[in-house]
Design a protein around this motif. Structure first.
Motif, PDB file in Angstrom:
ATOM      1  N   THR A  44    -107.398  16.461 -75.059  1.00 17.11           N
ATOM      2  CA  THR A  44    -106.764  15.515 -75.975  1.00 17.11           C
ATOM      3  C   THR A  44    -106.511  14.206 -75.253  1.00 17.11           C
ATOM      4  O   THR A  44    -105.722  14.157 -74.303  1.00 17.11           O
ATOM      5  CB  THR A  44    -105.454  16.098 -76.527  1.00 17.11           C
ATOM      6  N   CYS A  45    -107.211  13.155 -75.690  1.00 14.37           N
ATOM      7  CA  CYS A  45    -107.015  11.817 -75.136  1.00 14.37           C
ATOM      8  C   CYS A  45    -105.924  11.139 -75.963  1.00 14.37           C
ATOM      9  O   CYS A  45    -106.094  10.943 -77.169  1.00 14.37           O
ATOM     10  CB  CYS A  45    -108.306  11.023 -75.207  1.00 14.37           C
ATOM     11  N   ILE A  46    -104.826  10.792 -75.323  1.00 16.14           N
ATOM     12  CA  ILE A  46    -103.626  10.334 -76.039  1.00 16.14           C
ATOM     13  C   ILE A  46    -103.476   8.825 -75.919  1.00 16.14           C
ATOM     14  O   ILE A  46    -103.680   8.241 -74.848  1.00 16.14           O
ATOM     15  CB  ILE A  46    -102.371  11.053 -75.485  1.00 16.14           C
ATOM     16  N   ASN A  47    -103.119   8.215 -77.016  1.00 13.02           N
ATOM     17  CA  ASN A  47    -102.844   6.776 -77.073  1.00 13.02           C
ATOM     18  C   ASN A  47    -101.924   6.379 -75.920  1.00 13.02           C
ATOM     19  O   ASN A  47    -100.782   6.831 -75.830  1.00 13.02           O
ATOM     20  CB  ASN A  47    -102.183   6.470 -78.426  1.00 13.02           C
ATOM     21  N   SER A  48    -102.405   5.507 -75.053  1.00 12.67           N
ATOM     22  CA  SER A  48    -101.656   5.176 -73.839  1.00 12.67           C
ATOM     23  C   SER A  48    -100.482   4.245 -74.089  1.00 12.67           C
ATOM     24  O   SER A  48     -99.758   3.899 -73.146  1.00 12.67           O
ATOM     25  CB  SER A  48    -102.596   4.543 -72.802  1.00 12.67           C
ATOM     26  N   PHE A  49    -100.254   3.846 -75.348  1.00 16.53           N
ATOM     27  CA  PHE A  49     -99.131   2.975 -75.670  1.00 16.53           C
ATOM     28  C   PHE A  49     -97.969   3.738 -76.318  1.00 16.53           C
ATOM     29  O   PHE A  49     -96.989   3.123 -76.735  1.00 16.53           O
ATOM     30  CB  PHE A  49     -99.592   1.844 -76.594  1.00 16.53           C
ATOM     31  N   LEU A  50     -98.063   5.046 -76.379  1.00 14.72           N
ATOM     32  CA  LEU A  50     -97.004   5.819 -77.014  1.00 14.72           C
ATOM     33  C   LEU A  50     -95.742   5.849 -76.166  1.00 14.72           C
ATOM     34  O   LEU A  50     -95.775   5.665 -74.943  1.00 14.72           O
ATOM     35  CB  LEU A  50     -97.477   7.256 -77.269  1.00 14.72           C
ATOM     36  N   THR A  51     -94.625   6.131 -76.816  1.00 19.07           N
ATOM     37  CA  THR A  51     -93.366   6.343 -76.115  1.00 19.07           C
ATOM     38  C   THR A  51     -93.327   7.762 -75.566  1.00 19.07           C
ATOM     39  O   THR A  51     -94.156   8.613 -75.915  1.00 19.07           O
ATOM     40  CB  THR A  51     -92.186   6.150 -77.071  1.00 19.07           C
ATOM     41  N   ALA A  52     -92.326   8.035 -74.735  1.00 18.91           N
ATOM     42  CA  ALA A  52     -92.181   9.378 -74.159  1.00 18.91           C
ATOM     43  C   ALA A  52     -91.982  10.421 -75.253  1.00 18.91           C
ATOM     44  O   ALA A  52     -92.535  11.530 -75.187  1.00 18.91           O
ATOM     45  CB  ALA A  52     -91.017   9.399 -73.176  1.00 18.91           C
ATOM     46  N   GLU A  53     -91.222  10.085 -76.264  1.00 16.89           N
ATOM     47  CA  GLU A  53     -90.978  11.033 -77.355  1.00 16.89           C
ATOM     48  C   GLU A  53     -92.260  11.344 -78.112  1.00 16.89           C
ATOM     49  O   GLU A  53     -92.551  12.503 -78.430  1.00 16.89           O
ATOM     50  CB  GLU A  53     -89.930  10.465 -78.320  1.00 16.89           C
ATOM     51  N   GLU A  54     -93.055  10.308 -78.391  1.00 18.98           N
ATOM     52  CA  GLU A  54     -94.321  10.508 -79.102  1.00 18.98           C
ATOM     53  C   GLU A  54     -95.304  11.299 -78.254  1.00 18.98           C
ATOM     54  O   GLU A  54     -96.020  12.178 -78.747  1.00 18.98           O
ATOM     55  CB  GLU A  54     -94.914   9.154 -79.479  1.00 18.98           C
TER      56      GLU A  54
END
Length: 525
Positions: free
Chosen positions: A77-87
């Motif tokens: 899973t490649c995760i959006n690198s601009f997300l917050t810690a909670e996201e």
């Protein structure tokens, strides 16, 4: 995303080049690196169909981080690198990831997220730069270690049990929590190409040994598929760490780029360069420029075809892979605004009663699903995308088919405006505003109106140096009314220094609209 064959056939050929530094990694080296990581994942207990994730900016370890999963039968899973810690924590938990790969730049956010993710046992930091003795410590139940040192202890030959793996990407979550899009994985070797990717390889006109320029974040579905197929074709991939319009043109010239995939906002930014700047670079090697992800304003695409020639192909399709439409430049010029004819899947335009909409009348876009998928661990939301008999799926987009069978998008159903009983699709107004010379970006949506239910609102980001104010608001409203029916035009315009558009080019409209709807649970007044 399997470099093994090309490592044997063309070991010294450049697999990728980092745009900002010129760092070049060969297919032989990419193969060795991905093998080492595959051994690490196996040593940590990840078996076929297990999950791991990566949370980092475009960098020189991204492709191997994906390739290791591709050859290990894993979902990555490649995760959006601009997300917050909670996201980030939500996606790590929801995806059941056991390992996280991140970078120094994202480590603080990753560590805050890991405190909420006991399932993640290992966090690898690709540019950790720590000594073997020092280490990076740990957080929660996760050991945080340097990526290079962790992989160096393992062989660079293939693991004994190679299987094909694939990405499990998440929707961007504009209408709720992100959803993991899971495709079934056959028990096949990593050289096997899934039918969806066979189709995309032909659609995008890929060829052996091409040079591909990747200007977008690698966590997004289209760039992921694009670079994966580029590796399959033995291409050299030039990876931009972030998009810059003039640098993009310079890279095409420098590396004699043949193929690229962009989004309409990138076109708009290049078109706003000075004419002499645009003319400075030799783009003659570019054979295929593909775009998708968001509707392209007609004026923007007209100007791009006039500038680059008839090499611009467009396609439409969700990450879910329900179906695809596509058109080349000539087809688009004959049907301006279209996203093409059906190339994969069985398209249906249906009204609210699930009855076929007449030609030219907008309705919800449904496909008899061409590529099977489910939302991971979410049967309820999977069911919401299906028709009652389970034969068709939708992601909520709205559009119509013209008399020649070409699909035109109007909007997502969730952003349709109902004003005085009239359905308004705001995409037309957005497309108009975005080409105004004083406008850098624009969002149009419905806001509460006690009389009409909703009225049309625009929020605009201005070009640097342009001052906001009532006079400019009046000018932009008058400009819209010159080109569109008054009911489609904004009643008011607010100005915002930066709209929440994702680096992938997708406008994140929900938080803008939520400012005006407050805590209302219903958008029906």
């Amino acid at each position: 995303m399997y470099p093994g064959l090309h490592a044997q056939q063309r070991p010294d050929h450049a697999a990728f080049i980092m745009a900002s530094t010129g760092e070049t990694v060969s297919y032989a080296e990419l193969d060795r690196r991905s093998n080492r990581l595959a051994h690490v994942l196996r040593a940590r207990g990840l078996k076929r169909l297990d999950h791991y994730a990566m949370f980092m900016e475009n960098n020189n370890r991204y492709l191997e981080a994906c390739a290791a999963g591709h050859r290990s039968g894993l979902y990555y899973t490649c995760i959006n690198s601009f997300l917050t810690a909670e996201e980030l924590a939500y996606i790590l938990t929801n995806s059941e990831s056991q390992v996280l790969i991140t970078s120094r730049a994202k480590l603080a956010v990753a560590q805050a997220a890991l405190a909420q993710c006991p399932r993640v046992r290992l966090c690898l930091v690709v540019d950790g730069g720590v000594s073997a003795a020092g280490g990076l410590g740990g957080v929660g139940g996760s050991e945080v270690v340097d990526y290079v040192q962790a992989t160096a202890a393992f062989p660079d030959s293939p693991i004994a049990d190679e299987w094909i793996g694939t990405s499990m990407l998440y929707s961007s979550g504009t209408t709720g929590r992100p959803k993991g899009i899971l495709r079934p994985l056959a028990e096949e070797p990593p050289t096997y190409q899934m039918p969806l990717f066979q189709f995309l390889n032909k659609l995008w006109k890929y060829e052996d040994g091409m040079t591909y320029l990747s200007p977008a974040p690698l966590y997004h579905s289209a760039p992921q598929a694009a670079v994966s197929l580029a590796v399959h074709n033995g291409a050299t991939i030039v990876i931009m760490e972030h998009f810059d319009p003039e640098n993009y043109l310079a890279l095409v010239e420098k590396y004699k780029v043949t193929h690229s995939q962009l989004v309409p906002t990138m076109f708009s930014r290049m078109l706003k360069l000075a004419a002499d700047t645009r003319a400075r670079y030799d783009l003659s090697t570019l054979k295929v420029a593909i775009h998708a992800a968001a509707p392209c304003p007609v004026q923007v695409k007209e100007q791009m075809i006039a500038w680059w020639g008839p090499i611009i192909d467009e396609y439409y399709g969700a990450t879910e892979g329900l179906g695809f439409t596509a058109c080349n430049s000539a087809e688009w010029l004959a049907h301006k605004g279209t996203v093409g004819k059906v190339m994969m899947g069985d398209l249906h335009i249906l009204d609210e009663q699930m009855q076929p909409s007449p030609k030219g009348v907008p309705g919800e876009i449904w496909f008899k699903t061409a590529s099977p998928f489910v939302y991971f661990n979410d049967a309820e939301r999977t069911a919401l995308t299906r028709s009652q008999d389970g034969s068709m799926s939708t992601v909520g987009d709205v559009g119509y088919v013209d008399g020649d069978g070409f699909l035109h998008l109007t909007d997502r159903s969730t952003f349709m405006i109902i004003s005085g009983g009239v359905n308004i699709y705001p995409q037309e107004c957005e497309n108009l505003l975005i080409v105004h010379p004083k406008v850098a970006d624009a969002a149009v949506f419905g806001v509460p109106n006690d009389d009409l239910g909703e009225e049309v609102k625009a929020v605009v980001q201005l070009v640097p140096g342009v001052a906001a104010g009532p006079d400019l608001e009046a000018e932009l409203i008058a400009y819209c009314q010159q080109h569109l029916a008054k009911l489609k035009c904004p009643k008011t315009i607010d100005f915002d220094p930066a709209l929440p558009r994702l680096p992938t080019g997708k406008l994140y409209k929900k938080p803008l609209r939520d400012r005006y709807w407050g805590n209302r649970k219903s958008r029906i007044l």
